[in-house]
Design an enzyme around this catalytic site. Structure first.
Site, PDB file in Angstrom:
ATOM      1  N   ARG A 164       0.835  -1.208   0.000  1.00 22.27           N
ATOM      2  CA  ARG A 164       0.000   0.000   0.000  1.00 22.27           C
ATOM      3  C   ARG A 164       0.875   1.266   0.000  1.00 22.27           C
ATOM      4  O   ARG A 164       0.550   2.250   0.681  1.00 22.27           O
ATOM      5  CB  ARG A 164      -0.917   0.037   1.235  1.00 22.27           C
ATOM      6  N   SER A 238     -10.943  -0.699   2.745  1.00 26.77           N
ATOM      7  CA  SER A 238     -10.269  -0.775   4.053  1.00 26.77           C
ATOM      8  C   SER A 238      -9.946   0.631   4.538  1.00 26.77           C
ATOM      9  O   SER A 238      -9.317   1.403   3.814  1.00 26.77           O
ATOM     10  CB  SER A 238      -8.959  -1.552   3.936  1.00 26.77           C
ATOM     11  N   GLU A 334      -5.726   4.251   5.807  1.00 24.02           N
ATOM     12  CA  GLU A 334      -5.271   3.912   4.451  1.00 24.02           C
ATOM     13  C   GLU A 334      -5.673   4.933   3.388  1.00 24.02           C
ATOM     14  O   GLU A 334      -4.835   5.358   2.582  1.00 24.02           O
ATOM     15  CB  GLU A 334      -5.775   2.510   4.090  1.00 24.02           C
TER      16      GLU A 334
HETATM   17  P1  FAD Z   1      -9.051   8.284  -5.974  1.00 27.57           P
HETATM   18  O1  FAD Z   1      -9.768   7.873  -4.740  1.00 27.57           O
HETATM   19  O2  FAD Z   1      -9.713   9.219  -6.895  1.00 27.57           O
HETATM   20  O3  FAD Z   1      -7.622   8.865  -5.562  1.00 27.57           O
HETATM   21  C1  FAD Z   1      -6.852   8.227  -4.572  1.00 27.57           C
HETATM   22  C2  FAD Z   1      -5.518   8.983  -4.442  1.00 27.57           C
HETATM   23  O4  FAD Z   1      -4.768   8.816  -5.646  1.00 27.57           O
HETATM   24  C3  FAD Z   1      -5.713  10.489  -4.264  1.00 27.57           C
HETATM   25  O5  FAD Z   1      -4.677  10.949  -3.421  1.00 27.57           O
HETATM   26  C4  FAD Z   1      -5.531  11.044  -5.677  1.00 27.57           C
HETATM   27  O6  FAD Z   1      -5.034  12.373  -5.706  1.00 27.57           O
HETATM   28  C5  FAD Z   1      -4.504  10.082  -6.259  1.00 27.57           C
HETATM   29  N1  FAD Z   1      -4.676   9.930  -7.706  1.00 27.57           N
HETATM   30  C6  FAD Z   1      -5.776   9.474  -8.357  1.00 27.57           C
HETATM   31  N2  FAD Z   1      -5.559   9.488  -9.687  1.00 27.57           N
HETATM   32  C7  FAD Z   1      -4.308   9.969  -9.876  1.00 27.57           C
HETATM   33  C8  FAD Z   1      -3.517  10.248 -11.020  1.00 27.57           C
HETATM   34  N3  FAD Z   1      -3.954  10.018 -12.273  1.00 27.57           N
HETATM   35  N4  FAD Z   1      -2.277  10.778 -10.829  1.00 27.57           N
HETATM   36  C9  FAD Z   1      -1.802  11.016  -9.590  1.00 27.57           C
HETATM   37  N5  FAD Z   1      -2.506  10.767  -8.473  1.00 27.57           N
HETATM   38  C10 FAD Z   1      -3.745  10.257  -8.608  1.00 27.57           C
HETATM   39  N6  FAD Z   1      -7.422  -0.958  -2.810  1.00 27.57           N
HETATM   40  C11 FAD Z   1      -6.561  -2.004  -2.889  1.00 27.57           C
HETATM   41  O7  FAD Z   1      -5.342  -1.801  -3.060  1.00 27.57           O
HETATM   42  N7  FAD Z   1      -7.008  -3.291  -2.789  1.00 27.57           N
HETATM   43  C12 FAD Z   1      -8.307  -3.601  -2.625  1.00 27.57           C
HETATM   44  O8  FAD Z   1      -8.667  -4.755  -2.558  1.00 27.57           O
HETATM   45  C13 FAD Z   1      -9.234  -2.518  -2.550  1.00 27.57           C
HETATM   46  N8  FAD Z   1     -10.549  -2.758  -2.362  1.00 27.57           N
HETATM   47  C14 FAD Z   1     -11.439  -1.720  -2.284  1.00 27.57           C
HETATM   48  C15 FAD Z   1     -12.803  -2.013  -2.105  1.00 27.57           C
HETATM   49  C16 FAD Z   1     -13.731  -0.987  -2.031  1.00 27.57           C
HETATM   50  C17 FAD Z   1     -15.185  -1.333  -1.837  1.00 27.57           C
HETATM   51  C18 FAD Z   1     -13.301   0.357  -2.138  1.00 27.57           C
HETATM   52  C19 FAD Z   1     -14.307   1.466  -2.105  1.00 27.57           C
HETATM   53  C20 FAD Z   1     -11.952   0.653  -2.315  1.00 27.57           C
HETATM   54  C21 FAD Z   1     -11.011  -0.379  -2.372  1.00 27.57           C
HETATM   55  N9  FAD Z   1      -9.631  -0.141  -2.536  1.00 27.57           N
HETATM   56  C22 FAD Z   1      -8.739  -1.191  -2.646  1.00 27.57           C
HETATM   57  C23 FAD Z   1      -9.124   1.241  -2.619  1.00 27.57           C
HETATM   58  C24 FAD Z   1      -9.239   1.865  -4.044  1.00 27.57           C
HETATM   59  O9  FAD Z   1     -10.030   1.070  -4.872  1.00 27.57           O
HETATM   60  C25 FAD Z   1      -7.868   2.043  -4.687  1.00 27.57           C
HETATM   61  O10 FAD Z   1      -7.036   2.838  -3.877  1.00 27.57           O
HETATM   62  C26 FAD Z   1      -7.959   2.701  -6.069  1.00 27.57           C
HETATM   63  O11 FAD Z   1      -6.717   2.616  -6.726  1.00 27.57           O
HETATM   64  C27 FAD Z   1      -8.436   4.153  -5.999  1.00 27.57           C
HETATM   65  O12 FAD Z   1      -8.720   4.584  -7.321  1.00 27.57           O
HETATM   66  P2  FAD Z   1      -9.499   5.948  -7.580  1.00 27.57           P
HETATM   67  O13 FAD Z   1      -9.428   6.221  -9.026  1.00 27.57           O
HETATM   68  O14 FAD Z   1     -10.860   5.874  -6.987  1.00 27.57           O
HETATM   69  O15 FAD Z   1      -8.591   6.972  -6.782  1.00 27.57           O
HETATM   70  N1  EPU Z   2     -11.198 -10.774   9.612  1.00 23.92           N
HETATM   71  C1  EPU Z   2     -11.790 -10.623  10.840  1.00 23.92           C
HETATM   72  N2  EPU Z   2     -12.935  -9.854  10.914  1.00 23.92           N
HETATM   73  C2  EPU Z   2     -13.477  -9.274   9.829  1.00 23.92           C
HETATM   74  C3  EPU Z   2     -12.858  -9.430   8.570  1.00 23.92           C
HETATM   75  C4  EPU Z   2     -11.705 -10.191   8.490  1.00 23.92           C
HETATM   76  O1  EPU Z   2     -11.339 -11.153  11.846  1.00 23.92           O
HETATM   77  O2  EPU Z   2     -14.491  -8.571   9.981  1.00 23.92           O
HETATM   78  C5  EPU Z   2      -9.957 -11.588   9.538  1.00 23.92           C
HETATM   79  C6  EPU Z   2     -10.227 -13.001   9.084  1.00 23.92           C
HETATM   80  O3  EPU Z   2      -9.410 -13.877   9.812  1.00 23.92           O
HETATM   81  C7  EPU Z   2      -9.748 -13.001   7.633  1.00 23.92           C
HETATM   82  C8  EPU Z   2      -8.599 -11.999   7.701  1.00 23.92           C
HETATM   83  O4  EPU Z   2      -9.048 -11.013   8.626  1.00 23.92           O
HETATM   84  O5  EPU Z   2      -9.336 -14.246   7.219  1.00 23.92           O
HETATM   85  C9  EPU Z   2      -8.258 -11.344   6.379  1.00 23.92           C
HETATM   86  O6  EPU Z   2      -9.450 -10.771   5.809  1.00 23.92           O
HETATM   87  P1  EPU Z   2      -9.523 -10.391   4.278  1.00 23.92           P
HETATM   88  O7  EPU Z   2      -9.113 -11.563   3.440  1.00 23.92           O
HETATM   89  O8  EPU Z   2     -10.832  -9.772   4.005  1.00 23.92           O
HETATM   90  O9  EPU Z   2      -8.348  -9.337   4.115  1.00 23.92           O
HETATM   91  P2  EPU Z   2      -8.011  -7.991   4.887  1.00 23.92           P
HETATM   92  O10 EPU Z   2      -6.637  -8.156   5.469  1.00 23.92           O
HETATM   93  O11 EPU Z   2      -9.056  -7.585   5.827  1.00 23.92           O
HETATM   94  C10 EPU Z   2      -6.836  -6.986   2.799  1.00 23.92           C
HETATM   95  C11 EPU Z   2      -6.850  -5.687   2.058  1.00 23.92           C
HETATM   96  C12 EPU Z   2      -8.059  -5.609   1.146  1.00 23.92           C
HETATM   97  C13 EPU Z   2      -7.969  -6.763   0.154  1.00 23.92           C
HETATM   98  C14 EPU Z   2      -7.956  -8.078   0.925  1.00 23.92           C
HETATM   99  C15 EPU Z   2      -7.746  -9.263   0.014  1.00 23.92           C
HETATM  100  C16 EPU Z   2      -5.650  -4.088   3.385  1.00 23.92           C
HETATM  101  C17 EPU Z   2      -5.709  -2.880   4.241  1.00 23.92           C
HETATM  102  N3  EPU Z   2      -6.817  -4.570   2.965  1.00 23.92           N
HETATM  103  O12 EPU Z   2      -7.962  -6.965   3.652  1.00 23.92           O
HETATM  104  O13 EPU Z   2      -8.002  -4.380   0.432  1.00 23.92           O
HETATM  105  O14 EPU Z   2      -9.061  -6.738  -0.737  1.00 23.92           O
HETATM  106  O15 EPU Z   2      -6.855  -8.059   1.870  1.00 23.92           O
HETATM  107  O16 EPU Z   2      -6.430  -9.306  -0.391  1.00 23.92           O
HETATM  108  O17 EPU Z   2      -4.561  -4.564   3.082  1.00 23.92           O
HETATM  109  C18 EPU Z   2      -8.680  -2.094   0.465  1.00 23.92           C
HETATM  110  O18 EPU Z   2      -7.480  -1.790   0.437  1.00 23.92           O
HETATM  111  O19 EPU Z   2      -9.586  -1.222   0.438  1.00 23.92           O
HETATM  112  C19 EPU Z   2      -9.078  -3.511   0.518  1.00 23.92           C
HETATM  113  C20 EPU Z   2     -10.344  -3.915   0.567  1.00 23.92           C
END
Ligand code: FAD
Ligand code: EPU
Length: 341
Positions: A164, A238, A334
């Protein structure tokens, strides 16, 4: 190019928080980006790039020219029997691009299915999920430097990618706009199914028969089963990073809490489950002041009717204080917070 003044941002962030940008315009071409850059210089307003707003928390108005990045296009740069190299413009939707790449027979990104947002934001926090990070497939990142207005290319090894994390959150934070990325993808599938939820999903199936599209479908299903859809329940994924600690610190915590999930990292450090710690402290499903901890995932904070990001940040602070007193671990937020006083 049309610049909007005092633009309301509620529809431009997935937490649906209300705040205004001092100025706002959509960018659909390199010429528009140059014109916007010149305008920001004349007005002495900083530029703030925006994708789909899925990783930002608006805690107040934003004193900047917000550029909604909508540059579109995917180009094949190179191709051989094993790999392809693609240039993808920053405004493409990430999930749609991953889906398209698999349709072409290009593999590698399937574990990153259904991550909201744009291609241009993906390198910023080195998006990762289900055992894969985008850094593994990135070759180059193309940017516009904001101090000079000049285009520049960074090689992947110059981007300081980590969990991240990247140079775009450190030295180059607020200093560049990412305009495109170059990725190398494989023509032959090499499914990555070591992540616990994928192991469980494919239990009993012969590894050799799992196709990249199967992994994509599995990731989509797993994500839909536990993460709220931002279009229905406003959230930013997250809210905290998973803390990374030394093996001895992880051991000590596991002695006290044997059920705490600990994931060994390639560099020898240990990643702890923040969700588990937050749930242990009793926060899962709790609601206060129009904001809540999601009932199915303790790491996701949702906006249940609040207008400002302040209530969310207050909730995050209360959760972090509990985790600190229970585990002596400092949780880090995050998403990027804007407009906080
Ligand atoms: P924005 O929210 O619009 O911007 C985020 C940041 O990036 C801001 O600081 C912005 O200024 C900068 N930025 C955006 N575009 C540019 C650009 N072109 N040039 C320079 N800077 C820029 N993230 C994960 O890593 N793994 C996950 O599994 C994951 N799951 C998610 C699930 C949900 C339901 C949600 C809502 C979010 C999740 N995220 C996850 C976070 C998010 O999807 C990512 O961080 C994604 O890359 C953000 O994209 P965005 O276009 O919405 O960025
Ligand atoms: N868990 C709990 N309680 C909960 C949820 C999860 O105890 O309510 C425990 C469980 O043991 C589970 C473990 O946490 O097995 C891991 O959960 P999960 O697989 O959902 O992953 P996470 O660590 O919670 C991270 C990322 C997610 C990404 C998933 C899958 C971060 C901060 N978050 O979540 O990214 O999708 O792994 O790789 O690293 C995001 O960045 O927005 C995001 C959703």
């Amino acid at each position: 190019m049309h610049i909007h003044r005092n633009e309301p941002l509620a529809l431009f962030n997935t937490l649906r928080l209300n705040a205004k940008a001092a100025a706002f315009t959509a960018i659909t071409s390199a010429q528009q980006l140059q014109a916007a850059w010149r305008w920001s210089q004349e007005q002495a307003l900083p530029i703030l790039p925006l994708g789909e707003g899925s990783n930002i928390v608006l805690a107040g108005d934003v004193e900047a020219l917000m550029l909604k990045m909508e540059l579109q296009g995917v180009h094949l740069l190179k191709s051989n029997d094993h790999q392809v190299e693609l240039r993808v413009q920053a405004g493409e939707n990430w999930h749609a691009f991953v889906d398209w790449s698999l349709q072409q027979g290009y593999c590698g990104l399937e574990n990153l299915a259904l991550i909201p947002g744009t291609v241009g934001a993906a390198p910023v926090q080195n998006i990762g999920a289900y055992g894969v990070e985008i850094a593994e497939y990135l070759r180059r990142v193309h940017v516009l430097e904001l101090h000079s207005g000049v285009a520049r290319t960074l090689q992947a090894h110059e981007c300081a990618f980590g969990y991240r994390d990247s140079i775009f959150k450190a030295e180059l934070r607020d200093r560049v706009v990412i305009t495109a990325i170059d990725l190398v993808l494989n023509r032959h599938a090499c499914p990555r199914v070591e992540y616990p939820a994928l192991v469980e999903y494919f239990a009993g199936q012969e590894a050799g028969r799992i196709r990249a599209r199967d992994v994509f479908d599995a990731v989509v299903r797993i994500r839909q089963s536990k993460l709220p859809d931002p279009a229905v329940t406003p959230n930013a994924g997250s809210f905290f990073k998973n803390p990374v600690v030394s093996p001895s610190a992880a051991d000590a915590l596991q002695q006290q809490h044997p059920a705490l999930p600990v994931y060994a990292q390639p560099d020898g450090s240990c990643k702890l489950s923040a969700a588990w710690m937050i749930e242990f402290c009793g926060w899962k499903g709790r609601q206060t002041d129009g904001v809540a901890v999601h009932k199915d995932h303790a790491l996701v904070l949702v906006n249940a009717g609040s207008d400002s990001g302040k209530a969310l940040l207050d909730l995050a602070q209360a959760i972090a204080a509990d985790v600190a007193s229970q585990f002596d671990i400092a949780l880090q937020i995050e998403p990027r917070v804007y407009g906080a006083r």
